[in-house]
Each structure stands twice: as C-alpha cells, then as structure tokens.
Enzyme design. Structure first.
Site, PDB file in Angstrom:
ATOM      1  N   LYS A   1       0.981  -1.162   0.113  1.00 18.60           N
ATOM      2  CA  LYS A   1       0.079  -0.207  -0.079  1.00 18.60           C
ATOM      3  C   LYS A   1       0.799   1.205   0.001  1.00 18.60           C
ATOM      4  O   LYS A   1       2.107   1.115  -0.012  1.00 18.60           O
ATOM      5  CB  LYS A   1      -1.077  -0.026   1.133  1.00 18.60           C
ATOM      6  CG  LYS A   1      -0.330  -0.077   2.705  1.00 18.60           C
ATOM      7  CD  LYS A   1      -0.920   0.024   3.849  1.00 18.60           C
ATOM      8  CE  LYS A   1      -0.390   0.113   5.086  1.00 18.60           C
ATOM      9  NZ  LYS A   1      -1.279   0.069   6.226  1.00 18.60           N
TER      10      LYS A   1
ATOM     11  N   TYR B   1      17.669  29.833   6.612  1.00 20.54           N
ATOM     12  CA  TYR B   1      16.622  30.827   7.002  1.00 20.54           C
ATOM     13  C   TYR B   1      16.664  30.955   8.668  1.00 20.54           C
ATOM     14  O   TYR B   1      16.901  30.185   9.317  1.00 20.54           O
ATOM     15  CB  TYR B   1      15.292  30.263   6.709  1.00 20.54           C
ATOM     16  CG  TYR B   1      14.673  30.411   5.347  1.00 20.54           C
ATOM     17  CD1 TYR B   1      14.511  31.546   4.930  1.00 20.54           C
ATOM     18  CD2 TYR B   1      14.590  29.158   4.553  1.00 20.54           C
ATOM     19  CE1 TYR B   1      14.151  31.585   3.299  1.00 20.54           C
ATOM     20  CE2 TYR B   1      14.148  29.282   3.081  1.00 20.54           C
ATOM     21  CZ  TYR B   1      13.932  30.447   2.693  1.00 20.54           C
ATOM     22  OH  TYR B   1      13.426  30.843   1.281  1.00 20.54           O
TER      23      TYR B   1
END
Length: 333
Positions: A11, A218
């Site tokens: 899956k 950042y």
C-alpha cells in the site's frame, strides 16, 4: 514465515518506493498475495499482476466494494454492514478483518463468531498493535482473541503476523510483512535483521565558502564556529525530506540534540541550519574533495533508515511514504 507463507504489503505505493516495480520483483521472488489500502491501488496493481491475489484493506463504501467485485480484487470486510453488502451483491471471495484490541477497523470477536455460522471467508485476519514491542501484553491478548475466532472458521486461511510478528510470534497461515520488506526495523530496541533496501541521495549543486561568525539558512538560527565549506544539496521538505531534521531553528532541536547528517565520499557530514523547501546545507569542511555533481546519501547503507527517521522525530514508515514525486526512483535488479 514458514510454515506459513508470506504476502506483501504494498500500500501507499509500496511505502513510497513504487508499487508496480516493487510488486513485480516480489512476484518474481515467489510472492502471490499482495495487500493495498484502497481499491484504486488494487486496480493499478491488477493491471500489471493479473494472476495475483490482491487484498484491499479499506473499500470505504459500497462503491469501493463494487469496484473490488468488478475488478476481481479481494476486499477486506471491516463491518457487518460491509459483510452483508458483499453477501448480497457478490458471490466472490472476500477477507474478514477482526478487531482483537486495536480499535481501528474490523468486526468484534462476538460479531465474528456470529458471522462464522453464515459465511466462510477466503481469509480471516487481524492486526497486532504492538508487534514492534515483543514483550507487550497486547501481543498475547490479541493472539488469544484471534485464535478463538480462527477456530470458528475452520475452512478459512488466517493472517495475523505483520513485520514485527515474524520475530516473536509463531507464524502460520498468510503473513503480511510491510516495513521489513523495505529495510525498516521490525522490532524496537533490537538489532535490525533486515538489509537496507532503499537509498535516498541528492546531488550537490554548489560548494560555498563561509567565514566563522556568519549564519546559514533561514532565520539565521546557526552561526558558524569556524571557516567552513558548505555543500548545497538539491533536496528539501518539498521532496519529503523532513524539516524537523534541521540542525537548528526547529522545536526538535530545543534540547540541543544534533540534526540529521549526510554521507559523502566516505564521511558523515552534518546538516547546517534549517532544511528548506528545495535545498539542504551540509558542513563539508572536513571533506574537502566534495564537489558539485557529487551524490550525498541521506539514508541507505551508511545512514540507517530508522536513524534518519529518529533524528527527525518520526518513524521509517513516514520517512519512506513522504518521498515526493520529484525524486527519481531507480530500481536495481
């Protein structure tokens, strides 16, 4: 899985690696039963493996059940409502999920025992909630509950063992390895018996020089303690590499714990500052032969998958299934 047989949980696009090529390789290795989450996943797989048994864990509604019927998929029935619909509208094999204590999906033990007098499913299964903790009391309680149900379905194959279940439960019937197929550790606090399967690498696009006292990435959350060489790798959280693996500037680093690392030219190198959307910065000051175009490993043979996940505050399952569409999948046979 002996004396039983092993299926394969594929899956979520085989945990992010590519359901079709992965399942084809497993088919060639002798696997004949595959488990997916939703009907659309089963439909894609059936187009490539028409002779496989494809079980669908969650059909969601009557439309999903009808799709399984029409496509020759085997639905896992999770309620008396679904079981009733299937008996009325489909004269085909199905599986029956039993909730033995996880309280997620499935018939209760009492409902299953009532159903046993009216229906003989292709497969009876349940799911262990704590299989990665072999000594957890839930394993014994769930196994005992499951055995009471299985005894009432004498003509149905059973399935209980997931990845962790292989290593502490006697395996019989059809097992369902998932994360273990992809190299993840199936049991906590023990050596991982599985070999690495997936390697995540990124290209170095630039090598930069920066001076002690300058900041990186950042928020300017990390100041360089020395003159440094910085490798810019073309990968980021848009590709599923978690921002939480940053070296600084994220809640997970509030306790001073180190961030993630890469592996390049025989050496581990630490992440610098924050992981950004499209780039991760690495300190390659001690790896002076690093150059643009080189590949840097983020997990694989040299950085275990579970370690990379743990540093980012997550688990190997999420690390793999989060891999984005921009990442090229290369398969080695």
């Amino acid at each position: 899985a002996r004396p039983g047989r092993a299926g394969a949980v594929v899956k979520a696009d085989a945990y992010g690696l590519g359901a079709v090529p992965v399942s084809k390789a497993l088919w060639q290795a002798g696997c004949r039963a595959f488990f997916v989450a939703f009907p659309q996943e089963g439909a894609e797989l059936a187009a490539h493996l028409p002779d496989a048994e494809i079980f669908v864990f969650n059909c969601i509604d009557d439309t999903g059940l009808a799709a399984c019927r029409d496509l020759g998929l085997i639905p896992v029935l999770n309620s008396t409502t679904e079981t009733g619909w299937w008996l009325k509208h489909a004269a085909k094999p199905a599986a029956l999920m039993i909730d033995t204590g996880m309280n997620r999906l499935g018939l209760t033990e009492a409902e299953a025992l009532i159903c046993a007098g009216h229906y003989s499913p292709r497969l009876v299964l349940s799911h262990l909630a704590c299989s990665d903790e072999p000594d957890h009391a839930m394993n014994t309680a769930q196994t005992q509950s499951f055995q009471r149900v299985v005894s009432a379905f004498a003509h149905s194959e059973s399935s209980l063992a997931n990845s962790g279940g292989h290593f502490h439960e006697p395996v019989s019937g059809l097992s369902r390895p998932g994360i273990a197929l992809y190299g993840g550790a199936p049991v906590n606090d023990a050596a991982n018996p599985m070999r690495p399967v997936a390697t995540l690498e990124a290209r170095i696009t630039q090598i930069r020089r920066a001076s002690a006292g300058e900041t990186v990435s950042y928020g300017a959350t990390q100041m360089l303690a020395r003159d440094s060489l910085i490798a810019v790798a073309a990968i980021g959280y848009a590709d599923g590499y978690p921002r939480a693996a940053s070296a600084s500037g994220v809640p997970l680093r509030a306790d001073g714990s180190p961030g993630g690392t890469g592996f390049i030219n025989g050496r581990r190198v630490p992440i610098l500052g924050r992981v950004t959307m499209d780039a991760v910065l690495f300190d390659v000051t001690d790896c002076t032969d690093a150059k643009p175009g080189d590949w840097i490993e983020l997990f694989g043979k040299n950085i275990p998958l579970d370690e990379a996940a743990s540093v980012a505050g997550t688990i190997s399952y999420e690390m793999l299934t989060a891999l984005g569409r921009r990442i090229e999948r290369c398969f080695l046979s």
